[in-house]
Scaffold this motif. Structure first.
Motif, PDB file in Angstrom:
ATOM      1  N   UNK A  84       0.862  -1.181   0.000  1.00 59.75           N
ATOM      2  CA  UNK A  84       0.000   0.000   0.000  1.00 59.75           C
ATOM      3  C   UNK A  84       0.892   1.222   0.000  1.00 59.75           C
ATOM      4  N   UNK A  85       0.326   2.326  -0.502  1.00 58.17           N
ATOM      5  CA  UNK A  85       1.059   3.589  -0.536  1.00 58.17           C
ATOM      6  C   UNK A  85       0.059   4.719  -0.419  1.00 58.17           C
ATOM      7  N   UNK A  86       0.298   5.634   0.521  1.00 63.14           N
ATOM      8  CA  UNK A  86      -0.558   6.798   0.725  1.00 63.14           C
ATOM      9  C   UNK A  86       0.167   8.026   0.177  1.00 63.14           C
ATOM     10  N   UNK A  87      -0.300   8.526  -0.963  1.00 63.52           N
ATOM     11  CA  UNK A  87       0.362   9.654  -1.622  1.00 63.52           C
ATOM     12  C   UNK A  87       0.320  10.919  -0.762  1.00 63.52           C
ATOM     13  N   UNK A 101      12.199   7.933  -2.152  1.00 65.16           N
ATOM     14  CA  UNK A 101      12.928   6.832  -2.781  1.00 65.16           C
ATOM     15  C   UNK A 101      12.408   6.512  -4.179  1.00 65.16           C
ATOM     16  N   UNK A 102      11.243   7.079  -4.524  1.00 66.66           N
ATOM     17  CA  UNK A 102      10.652   6.828  -5.839  1.00 66.66           C
ATOM     18  C   UNK A 102      11.403   7.595  -6.913  1.00 66.66           C
ATOM     19  N   UNK A 153       2.807   5.517  -6.179  1.00 63.15           N
ATOM     20  CA  UNK A 153       2.664   4.204  -6.814  1.00 63.15           C
ATOM     21  C   UNK A 153       1.394   3.545  -6.298  1.00 63.15           C
ATOM     22  N   UNK A 154       0.796   2.700  -7.124  1.00 59.54           N
ATOM     23  CA  UNK A 154      -0.415   1.982  -6.742  1.00 59.54           C
ATOM     24  C   UNK A 154      -0.054   0.645  -6.111  1.00 59.54           C
ATOM     25  N   UNK A 155      -0.968   0.150  -5.289  1.00 61.26           N
ATOM     26  CA  UNK A 155      -0.807  -1.192  -4.739  1.00 61.26           C
ATOM     27  C   UNK A 155      -0.689  -2.177  -5.887  1.00 61.26           C
ATOM     28  N   UNK A 156       0.240  -3.124  -5.751  1.00 59.19           N
ATOM     29  CA  UNK A 156       0.431  -4.136  -6.782  1.00 59.19           C
ATOM     30  C   UNK A 156       1.514  -3.805  -7.786  1.00 59.19           C
TER      31      UNK A 156
END
Length: 127
Positions: free
Chosen positions: A8-11, A32-33, A40-43
């Protein structure tokens, strides 16, 4: 370099977690992106370096391997069918334009139908 998927990622908060192919969870900070990706989206599949941070393992130098599949993109109409829908929408809006030019909005029920149709078409385009 290890690889894994975004758990999961919370923008808004700027962080999330990666589940590595080895099962290890790694903290992911937005810094780090790659510069081309603010979130980024989950998955999403990633390749990354690992460093020991204050709160455990942390991802560094992330590289996106493949984007997560879009549910909207997978379920939207084929382009040729969408072209027919857009043509019908253009005709409807063109018909509505005459009344607007005379200073009259469509009746409430008709306005709601037009607004719902516009939202639906926008959702199909926003993949």
């Amino acid at each position: 370099m290890p690889t894994g998927k975004v758990k999961w990622f919370d923008a808004e908060k700027g962080f999330g977690f990666i589940t590595g192919d080895d099962g290890q969870e790694v903290y992911l900070h937005s810094s780090a992106l790659p510069s081309s990706a603010a979130a980024v989206k989950s998955g999403t599949r990633l390749e990354y370096g690992i460093a020991d941070g204050r709160r455990g393992k942390q991802a560094l130098s992330v590289r996106i391997l493949s984007e997560a599949p879009s549910v909207v993109r997978a379920t939207r109409k084929p382009a040729d069918e969408m072209a027919e829908v857009i043509q019908d929408l253009v005709n409807l809006l063109d018909h509505t334009t005459g009344g607007l030019r005379k200073g009259h909005y469509p009746k409430s029920e008709q306005s709601k139908k037009i607004a719902a149709l516009l939202r639906r078409v926008a959702d199909d385009f926003d993949a």
